[in-house]
Enzyme design. Structure first.
Site, short mmCIF file in Angstrom:
data_model
loop_
_atom_site.label_atom_id
_atom_site.label_comp_id
_atom_site.label_asym_id
_atom_site.label_seq_id
_atom_site.Cartn_x
_atom_site.Cartn_y
_atom_site.Cartn_z
CG ASP A 194 -12.32 13.91 -3.06
OD1 ASP A 194 -12.73 13.65 -1.92
OD2 ASP A 194 -11.19 14.37 -3.30
CB SER A 236 -14.42 4.08 -0.69
OG SER A 236 -13.66 4.81 0.23
N GLY A 251 -10.74 1.12 -1.42
CA GLY A 251 -9.60 1.22 -2.34
C GLY A 251 -9.81 0.30 -3.54
N1 LIG Z 1 -6.32 0.98 -7.42
C1 LIG Z 1 -7.61 1.17 -7.71
N2 LIG Z 1 -8.18 0.55 -8.77
C2 LIG Z 1 -9.48 0.72 -9.08
N3 LIG Z 1 -10.33 1.51 -8.36
C3 LIG Z 1 -9.82 2.13 -7.30
C4 LIG Z 1 -8.45 2.02 -6.90
N4 LIG Z 1 -8.25 2.78 -5.79
C5 LIG Z 1 -9.45 3.35 -5.51
N5 LIG Z 1 -10.39 2.96 -6.40
C6 LIG Z 1 -11.80 3.31 -6.41
O1 LIG Z 1 -11.97 4.56 -5.74
C7 LIG Z 1 -12.82 4.39 -4.60
C8 LIG Z 1 -12.37 5.33 -3.50
O2 LIG Z 1 -11.05 5.03 -3.14
P1 LIG Z 1 -10.54 4.98 -1.62
O3 LIG Z 1 -11.24 3.91 -0.89
O4 LIG Z 1 -9.05 4.92 -1.70
O5 LIG Z 1 -11.06 6.40 -1.11
P2 LIG Z 1 -10.51 7.37 0.00
O6 LIG Z 1 -9.63 6.62 0.95
O7 LIG Z 1 -11.67 8.09 0.56
O8 LIG Z 1 -9.63 8.38 -0.88
P3 LIG Z 1 -9.51 9.98 -0.77
O9 LIG Z 1 -9.97 10.39 0.60
O10 LIG Z 1 -8.07 10.24 -1.02
O11 LIG Z 1 -10.38 10.53 -1.84
C9 LIG Z 1 -12.73 2.91 -4.25
O12 LIG Z 1 -13.88 2.50 -3.56
C10 LIG Z 1 -12.62 2.28 -5.64
O13 LIG Z 1 -13.91 2.14 -6.23
#
Ligand SMILES: Nc1ncnc2c1ncn2[C@@H]1O[C@H](COP(=O)(O)OP(=O)(O)OP(=O)(O)O)[C@@H](O)[C@H]1O
Ligand SMILES: [Mg+2]
Length: 310
Positions: A252, A220, A222
């Site tokens: 999650d 993922s 972000g």
């Molecule tokens: N600003 C955003 N706009 C649209 N989609 C988002 C955004 N932020 C996150 N996402 C979606 O959520 C998914 C997971 O987010 P991220 O990569 O931040 O996960 P993470 O770092 O494992 O978060 P956490 O551990 O807090 O759950 C991303 O791959 C994306 O598809």
């Protein structure tokens, strides 16, 4: 039935304020206490889509009771193992200048006897589950290798494990070959012991993990979406644009979406659209693990998936 395992659950306290300044008295505008912890958030998303869920893990004290009540209210089966220590609180401070400050407690002391009880509950609790989701950190007093043990126990019973954890917990358990992992970029950097910049380097690192026998690698990224590697094939799903209010816990919702997609037998492209749609919708709400489902459906339709070659 899908089992979620949360060894270090938490009551998520979300504060809002105008500005948060370290070393000063900070008055908060509002506070909300919600049941949290990564596996609990996954269960919340699965229950919104009405999937049968069993929640396992360790719970104790007043915070533990709040989580137990919530899990039961949403219609998940609550099979947490009771512990004597107090389940932790995780504080999330959202300030109007756009900063998000997180304070994460380490979690209670867990005794060896409590771990023995948990392992027995785990083995019993996963018997009729096709998928087992292991999420988040592990309390400091528990061996960081515990996920490796849980993956082996699940594999013996022919269960598929989805693992979403970080740092040493991820590194220690990768050799047990979970069915799927969902690192973010930082977690992938730590796992592969390299600095990652840009899509190409992300893909190279994810392929190297896939080659080690992890069947599904979902990275993922972000707001940049998801990079997915399976059998050496690389796909990238762009995240649909939303006004993001709280991106903590978006990972999650990706894990929950992958589990549902797997159970529904979706193809890779559909699965990725489902994952980025649900997680972008989650980013558009303040509360972790709450999906505005109509918005999620619209975002899935808009999502784009492309193939990447190295
Ligand atoms: N600003 C955003 N706009 C649209 N989609 C988002 C955004 N932020 C996150 N996402 C979606 O959520 C998914 C997971 O987010 P991220 O990569 O931040 O996960 P993470 O770092 O494992 O978060 P956490 O551990 O807090 O759950 C991303 O791959 C994306 O598809
Ligand atoms: Mg994450």
């Amino acid at each position: 039935m899908i089992a979620t395992v949360t060894l270090n659950p938490a009551v998520d306290k979300t504060y809002t304020c105008t500005r948060f300044l370290p070393g000063q008295v900070n008055r908060m505008d509002s506070v909300r206490n919600l049941a949290g912890g990564k596996g609990v958030n996954v269960a919340k998303v699965l229950r919104q889509y009405e999937y049968p869920v069993r929640t396992l893990g360790l719970l104790g004290g007043y915070s533990g009771e709040l989580i137990r009540d919530h899990v039961t209210d949403i219609g998940a089966e609550c099979r947490f193992t009771p512990v004597a220590g107090e389940t932790r609180c995780s504080v999330n401070i959202l300030s109007q200048d756009g900063y998000v400050t997180e304070l994460l407690e380490p979690g209670p002391e867990i005794t060896e006897e409590e771990i023995r009880c948990f392992l027995a509950d785990y083995e019993k609790g996963i018997t009729d589950c096709e998928l087992v989701i292991l999420s988040g950190s592990v309390p400091g007093s528990v061996s960081p290798g515990i996920y490796r043990d849980l993956i082996h126990r699940a594999a013996k019973r022919e269960k598929k494990v989805l693992l979403d954890t970080s740092g040493i917990f991820l590194r220690e358990s990768i050799g047990a070959k979970p069915f799927m992992i969902k690192p973010n970029i930082k977690e992938l950097e730590f796992l592969t012991d390299r600095k990652i910049q840009g899509l190409r380097e992300t893909a190279e690192a994810a392929v190297s993990v896939n080659e080690k026998g992890i069947a599904h690698v979902l990275v993922s990224m972000g707001a940049k979406g998801i990079l997915y590697v399976k059998e050496g094939k690389i796909l990238r799903a762009k995240a649909p644009g939303v006004h993001a209010l709280n991106t903590v816990g978006c990972g999650d919702s990706v894990v929950a979406a992958f589990a549902m997609a797997y159970q529904k037998g979706m193809d890779d492209e559909e699965m990725l659209k489902f994952c980025v749609g649900i997680s972008a919708a989650n980013a558009a709400t303040l509360e972790n693990g709450v999906i505005p489902m109509t918005l999620a459906g619209e975002l899935m339709e808009k999502a784009e998936v492309e193939s990447i070659r190295l």
